[in-house]
Design a protein around this motif. Structure first.
Motif, mmCIF file in Angstrom:
data_model
loop_
_atom_site.group_PDB
_atom_site.id
_atom_site.type_symbol
_atom_site.label_atom_id
_atom_site.label_comp_id
_atom_site.label_asym_id
_atom_site.label_seq_id
_atom_site.Cartn_x
_atom_site.Cartn_y
_atom_site.Cartn_z
ATOM 1 N N HIS A 1 0.830 -1.198 0.000
ATOM 2 C CA HIS A 1 0.000 0.000 0.000
ATOM 3 C C HIS A 1 0.877 1.266 0.000
ATOM 4 O O HIS A 1 0.582 2.231 -0.699
ATOM 5 N N HIS B 1 1.310 4.799 -2.938
ATOM 6 C CA HIS B 1 1.498 6.256 -2.854
ATOM 7 C C HIS B 1 2.746 6.676 -3.621
ATOM 8 O O HIS B 1 2.776 7.744 -4.240
ATOM 9 N N CYS C 1 -5.418 9.584 3.415
ATOM 10 C CA CYS C 1 -5.354 8.147 3.680
ATOM 11 C C CYS C 1 -5.346 7.919 5.179
ATOM 12 O O CYS C 1 -4.873 8.757 5.943
ATOM 13 N N GLY D 1 -3.887 5.229 6.433
ATOM 14 C CA GLY D 1 -2.697 4.427 6.723
ATOM 15 C C GLY D 1 -3.054 3.002 7.056
ATOM 16 O O GLY D 1 -4.176 2.588 6.784
ATOM 17 N N HIS E 1 1.323 3.108 6.963
ATOM 18 C CA HIS E 1 2.377 3.044 5.942
ATOM 19 C C HIS E 1 3.709 2.746 6.618
ATOM 20 O O HIS E 1 3.817 2.837 7.830
HETATM 21 ZN ZN LIG Z 1 -2.174 5.126 2.336
#
Ligand SMILES: [Zn+2]
Ligand SMILES: [Zn+2]
Length: 589
Positions: free
Chosen positions: A15, A19, A123, A125, A127
């Motif tokens: 993920h 980004h 977002c 998250g 991350h």
């Molecule tokens: Zn994200």
């Protein structure tokens, strides 16, 4: 680290990489030219949806290079909490983000993540803290496809970039090799190339045209299944494809299944509303209800090769596996409680016999599909009833020595199921055969029988398929055999070809003899080089080629070429016909 923690970390890295991809695309194509949507992790990597000029394959390498550059800068993912108002300001030039923000409650605290100073995404998250954590990751852009914003056909079509991503190069390469192998067998590609089926845009998704080759195979399967059912005491029925919705109100489909049905008409406007049938059950019950029944009439086994209609979303439709119209070997058994186990066993025997005959048995698993107690709305009946019948079914499965696993929330709305599950070449699982115990619907339809003591009782109903959906089975067969279907279900079994015009008459006589003997043959009498004709036949996976030239003609023999590199000469035609017939009647795989 535990297995699921490891998996979570991989998903987080994937993920995070999405980004990085979004930032790379903005860097390359210009911030103002790229509107970003969403970018989740998926099983083999991740994707991100963009609204922008169309991206071609030539750009893939540039995008991957830019991603690498971003990762190598060791940039931080910085988490910032913001109010809805602040979020609307930060993302004012990102219409898809604005839509997402506007859908959230007023007081919601949102989070955005900065990736370096020059990129921000909405977002929640989590991350990685820093792109340095992604250094070892191996990724490769797989493809771009159209995807509607929020999966809704009325919205704009965005460009979805799919990327494979794995913790290291070795895993990525292994995966790519596996996928390439799967692609070679993918029925949705191979089935079209080999002319089993096609689809037409203006007819619609999930409504395939089965071409002559696929139709012949399905016809053979259908005859096989119908004959087998007849041997096992099934009575054939033929019932309508549609009904007034009154029927489905009694059956419970109207309340529990309407969203998956094609409804013709509107209850508020029309006197009669019709539905295309999603299942055959309530129609076959009418056969039972046609006259009074006694315990001596049971078990009653009804079978029908039945065309059904289900309103799947366009995006859910896939090749021959997920369809809006399909044909199924449907059947219902009305049984007394003392017959439940033996009749269930009969259904299971029939299903496994068919799977074994087709060579698919080794690929299946058995799922005991139960209700979900926390989602009572989906089901009819009381908790006590469900527990009782589920316990009965579990006992039957154990008695029959079925190697099953249990799954909550997968039952039918009227009862638990044994689903025989199979995976396609990409690992996606679907049901190929189902056997269900229904303890509720007989009462709704007042399907009584008079028991030996004169009392009125309701039978159990077993809903079952013996091969399932013919189209879906064809898909699995194409994938299993990479298009080279066993002789007995091959539409074309033998192709006869002549080497030159001098042997044309002889080739013709061979073809006539095969046809007379019930072998499905074709004659390739084109004035082409024999090598060309052989190659074409092999690429179409025709099981056998008979080649005749002047030599064969003089000696009254044939030469044979099998698709599995078999080469025979000086064979008598009558001997070969005996061999073909044996291979067909033994259903050799
Ligand atoms: Zn994200
Ligand atoms: Zn049914």
């Amino acid at each position: 680290m535990k297995e699921n923690e490891k998996e979570q970390e991989i998903q987080m890295c994937r993920h995070s990489l999405s980004h990085v991809l979004a930032k790379a695309v903005k860097n390359l194509f210009g911030k103002e030219n790229v509107k970003i949507a969403i970018g989740p992790a998926i099983d083999n990597g991740f994707y991100y949806d963009f609204d922008m000029e169309s991206i071609t394959q030539e750009k893939f390498a540039d995008i991957e290079k830019e991603m690498k550059a971003i990762i190598n800068k060791n940039e931080y993912f910085k988490r910032v909490e913001i109010s809805k108002k602040e979020a609307l300001k930060i993302f004012k030039d990102e219409p898809y983000k604005v839509e997402l923000i506007n859908n959230l409650p007023e007081e919601e605290i949102l989070t955005c993540y900065y990736l370096g100073d020059d990129y921000v995404d909405l977002c929640c998250g989590p991350h990685v803290e820093n792109t340095s954590k992604l250094q070892g990751y191996a990724y490769k852009i797989n493809r771009i496809s159209g995807a509607y914003w929020r999966n809704n056909e009325n919205n704009k079509m965005l460009q979805r970039i799919y990327v494979y991503a794995f913790p290291d190069k070795k895993q990525l390469n292994e995966y790519i090799i596996k996928i390439e192998e799967a692609l070679k067998r993918d029925h949705n590609k191979l089935g079209r190339e080999l002319e089993y089926f096609t689809t037409v845009d203006y007819i619609g998704q999930g409504l395939p045209i089965i071409l002559p080759k696929g139709s012949k195979t399905i016809q053979i399967l259908q005859r096989f299944v119908e004959d087998e059912e007849e041997k096992r005491g099934y009575l054939l029925t033929k019932t309508p494809f549609m009904s007034k919705n009154d029927l489905f109100k009694i059956s419970g489909h109207w309340d529990h299944y309407k969203d998956s049905m094609f409804v013709l008409g509107d209850e508020n406007k029309d006197k009669e509303v019709f539905c295309l049938r999603p299942m055959t059950c309530p129609f076959q019950y009418q056969v039972y209800l046609n006259k009074p029944r006694s315990y001596k009439d049971l078990p009653m086994r009804l079978g029908e090769t039945s065309t059904l209609f289900r309103n799947e979303a366009s995006g859910e439709c896939h090749g021959l596996i997920r369809l809006r119209q399909f044909t199924i070997s449907e059947g219902h058994l009305m049984v007394r409680p003392d017959q439940l186990e033996s009749e269930f066993k009969g259904c299971l025997n029939l299903g496994t016999f068919i799977l074994k005959t087709l060579g698919l048995y080794e690929d299946v698993s058995f799922r005991f599909s139960k209700w979900d107690e926390n989602n009572r709305k989906k089901y009819i009946g009381s908790k006590e009833q469900w527990e009782k019948v589920q316990n009965e079914m579990r006992k039957i499965l154990i008695d029959l020595d079925v190697d099953f696993y249990e799954a909550d929330g997968e039952a039918a709305f009227y009862g638990p199921k044994l689903d025989i599950q199979i995976k396609n070449v990409f690992g996606k699982e679907d049901t190929i055969i189902t056997i269900q115990i229904d303890f509720q619907i007989a009462e709704r339809f007042n399907m009584v029988y008079i028991d030996s003591d004169g009392s009125k009782k309701y039978p159990y109903i077993i809903h079952r398929t013996s091969l399932g959906c013919y189209e879906r089975t064809l898909a699995y067969l194409i994938e299993k055999y990479a298009g080279a279907l066993p002789l007995w279900i091959s539409a074309e079994q033998v192709r006869v070809m002549n080497i030159s015009d001098n042997s044309l008459d002889y080739a013709n006589s061979i073809y006539d003899e095969l046809s007379k003997e019930g072998i499905r043959a074709k004659l390739d009498a084109r004035n082409e080089k024999i090598g060309y004709k052989i190659r074409e036949s092999l690429s179409q996976k025709v099981p056998y080629i008979i080649i005749v030239g002047e030599g064969e003609k003089d000696q009254n023999t044939i030469s044979i070429r099998g698709r599995n590199n078999e080469n025979l000469s000086n064979v008598k035609l009558e001997d070969f016909i005996v061999r073909l017939k044996e291979e067909v009647s033994s259903h050799k795989n």
